[in-house]
Every structure is written in structure tokens, then in C-alpha cells.
Design an enzyme around this catalytic site. Structure first.
Site, PDB file in Angstrom:
ATOM      1  N   TYR A  33      -3.343  -0.987   9.911  1.00 12.84           N
ATOM      2  CA  TYR A  33      -3.206  -1.218   8.458  1.00 12.84           C
ATOM      3  C   TYR A  33      -1.832  -0.742   7.995  1.00 12.84           C
ATOM      4  O   TYR A  33      -1.114  -1.429   7.260  1.00 12.84           O
ATOM      5  CB  TYR A  33      -4.314  -0.467   7.735  1.00 12.84           C
ATOM      6  CG  TYR A  33      -4.422  -0.717   6.249  1.00 12.84           C
ATOM      7  CD1 TYR A  33      -3.649   0.005   5.345  1.00 12.84           C
ATOM      8  CD2 TYR A  33      -5.303  -1.663   5.748  1.00 12.84           C
ATOM      9  CE1 TYR A  33      -3.750  -0.212   3.984  1.00 12.84           C
ATOM     10  CE2 TYR A  33      -5.414  -1.892   4.379  1.00 12.84           C
ATOM     11  CZ  TYR A  33      -4.640  -1.149   3.518  1.00 12.84           C
ATOM     12  OH  TYR A  33      -4.747  -1.372   2.157  1.00 12.84           O
ATOM     13  N   SER A  47       0.853  -1.188   0.000  1.00 11.94           N
ATOM     14  CA  SER A  47       0.000   0.000   0.000  1.00 11.94           C
ATOM     15  C   SER A  47       0.889   1.237   0.000  1.00 11.94           C
ATOM     16  O   SER A  47       2.092   1.141   0.260  1.00 11.94           O
ATOM     17  CB  SER A  47      -0.839  -0.010   1.285  1.00 11.94           C
ATOM     18  OG  SER A  47      -1.319   1.260   1.632  1.00 11.94           O
TER      19      SER A  47
HETATM   20  C1  GCO Z   1      -7.063   4.695   3.895  1.00  9.19           C
HETATM   21  C2  GCO Z   1      -7.160   3.793   2.697  1.00  9.19           C
HETATM   22  C3  GCO Z   1      -5.761   3.412   2.195  1.00  9.19           C
HETATM   23  C4  GCO Z   1      -5.863   2.788   0.828  1.00  9.19           C
HETATM   24  C5  GCO Z   1      -4.581   2.249   0.282  1.00  9.19           C
HETATM   25  C6  GCO Z   1      -3.637   3.346  -0.059  1.00  9.19           C
HETATM   26  O1  GCO Z   1      -7.894   4.575   4.796  1.00  9.19           O
HETATM   27  O2  GCO Z   1      -6.160   5.554   3.887  1.00  9.19           O
HETATM   28  O3  GCO Z   1      -7.902   2.632   2.990  1.00  9.19           O
HETATM   29  O4  GCO Z   1      -5.182   2.564   3.136  1.00  9.19           O
HETATM   30  O5  GCO Z   1      -6.765   1.721   0.863  1.00  9.19           O
HETATM   31  O6  GCO Z   1      -3.996   1.334   1.152  1.00  9.19           O
HETATM   32  O7  GCO Z   1      -2.473   2.772  -0.650  1.00  9.19           O
END
Ligand code: GCO
Length: 255
Positions: A159, A146
């Protein structure tokens, strides 16, 4: 005639989380390049529908429904592939979830769930695939990172940490598996038009921020990951290892 460098004919690809979203788009792209696809997801009915639709489109696809967060389910799935004579030549660790909350309000259980799904599963499935790829002397592992593999955004800490881990797990895989003919690389999608991002897409302020912050001035489309996925799955990338290719409209390249 397809260019041998990008020809996946005779190869089998397991794409986790491929019944929809980015995983489905990459699965269809790999199939169009000649690969047989093992479609994965936790929802067996949704997986079966995806397989049916892919077959109707002329692709080779079979169902591989299992929970990527269950080590027992992963081990059993690979035992099933072995028993069926299925060799996973290409692994795309795509399955992932998002959970947005400030860290001071974040329950440890929610943190752990994101880490388990987005990072630990890539290690466990990668390990099971690599055991067999090493025995065969070749394999391709493509981990889906990501923008948050490189930069943090507030309210998506688990994440971000998981996707940062995906980048370094990819390099660790290269360190241990390259000598066995395995190429382990990653793709870092930018802000893509997916269900996971629907709340952001529908938020006018966030939508404006993405379009302003991205040199391409737009969100990415899931099918725009296919080129990088086919490249990293194909002979064209046989001397590429431990790298992450950002497909982000240029966002990471500029302030
Ligand atoms: C967020 C998004 C990001 C994108 C992606 C960006 O909440 O900022 O979900 O995480 O999905 O990963 O590269």
C-alpha cells in the site's frame, strides 16, 4: 449564485471506487458543486444503489461499473463513454485496497494485487482519460494518495509503495499533460473513518496513537475530503499541477 471558480456545472466526473467510502463522499461533493457523476465499482448492484441514492438526493449520477484492475474492462468502459457521447472532464482515481502483513510473510500475489489496484489502475484509467482530455484541450485528474505517499508504516508495504507511486505518477502526469490543459494533482487523506480502517478504529491502542499523533486529535471524516476534491476539480486550480494536498489533520506537519 455559485462562485465560478468552484462551479462544476456541465462537467462529468468519473470517480473510481465511488459506491462507498471516500469515493462516495467525494462523488457527492462533486455532484453538489454541479458535476454529473459516473459512479464506479466492481459490484454492479452496489453501484446501482449508490446511483439511486444520489439521484434521490437531487444529484446527476449514472452507473459505470467496471473492474479497475482489468485493462480490457477499462478500455471497454471508455469506448462506451465515447459511444454514448460522454466526455470525462474530471477523473478521480480513488479505487484502492489495503492488505496488512509483514513483508517477510507477504505473498507476491498479495503484493501484486495491491499494486495493481492502487497504482497501475490509476495509470491505465489516467491514460484512457487523458487521450480524450488532450483532444479536448482540458481535463482534471485527481489521484488519491495517502499519508503513506510520504511516510511508511510497518506491515503495509505494498500500500505504501503504491501510494508513494501515486504521488510520483501525479507528477509524471503533470510533466506530460499540463501543456494540453490538463491539471493532474493528488489528495493525501490522513487516517479517515472508513470501512477499510475499521480494524484500526476498533483497536484501542491504534485509535489512541492516531489521536495522539494527529494535531487535530481525531480521525478524519470522509466528507472532509470534499473541499480539496472540488478545488482540484474546478477552475480554481487551473494553474495547480503535480501537487498533493494532504487532508490529514496536520499529522504530516509535525513530529
Ligand atoms: C494503515 C491505514 C492507512 C490509512 C491511510 C493513511 O493501515 O495504516 O490503512 O494506510 O488508510 O492511507 O493516509
Amino acid at each position: 449564485m455559485t462562485n465560478r471558480l468552484f462551479d462544476l456545472t456541465g462537467r462529468t466526473a468519473l470517480v473510481t471506487g465511488s459506491s462507498r467510502g471516500l469515493g462516495r463522499a467525494m462523488a457527492e461533493g462533486l455532484a453538489a458543486a454541479g458535476a454529473r457523476i459516473l459512479v464506479n465499482g466492481t459490484d454492479a448492484e452496489r453501484v446501482a444503489t449508490a446511483v439511486k441514492e444520489m439521484r434521490q438526493a437531487g444529484h446527476e449520477a449514472d452507473a459505470a461499473p467496471f473492474d479497475v484492475t482489468s485493462e480490457d474492462a477499462v478500455v471497454k468502459a471508455f469506448a462506451g463513454f465515447d459511444a454514448a457521447g460522454i466526455a470525462v472532464d474530471i477523473l478521480v482515481n480513488n479505487a484502492g485496497i489495503q492488505f496488512r502483513k509483514p513483508m517477510v510473510e507477504l505473498a507476491t500475489a498479495d503484493w501484486q494485487r495491491v499494486i495493481d489496484t492502487n497504482l497501475t489502475s490509476a495509470f491505465v484509467i489516467g491514460r484512457e482519460a487523458a487521450k480524450r482530455m488532450i483532444a479536448r484541450g482540458h481535463g482534471k485528474v485527481i489521484n488519491i494518495g495517502s499519508l503513506t505517499s510520504a511516510l511508511a508504516r510497518a506491515t503495509v508495504a505494498p500500500y505504501t509503495v503504491a501510494k508513494g507511486g501515486i504521488k510520483m505518477l501525479t507528477q509524471a502526469m503533470a510533466a506530460e499533460w499540463a501543456e494540453h490543459g490538463i491539471q493532474a494533482n493528488a489528495i493525501g487523506p490522513g487516517y479517515m473513518l472508513t470501512d477499510m480502517n475499521q480494524a484500526l478504529i476498533e483497536n484501542p491502542a491504534f485509535d489512541a496513537w492516531v489521536k495522539g499523533r494527529t494535531p487535530s486529535k481525531r480521525w478524519g471524516k470522509p466528507e472532509e475530503l470534499i473541499g480539496a476534491a472540488v478545488f482540484l476539480a474546478a477552475p480554481a486550480s487551473d494553474y495547480v499541477n503535480g501537487q498533493i494536498i494532504y487532508v490529514d489533520g496536520g499529522m504530516l506537519a509535525v513530529l
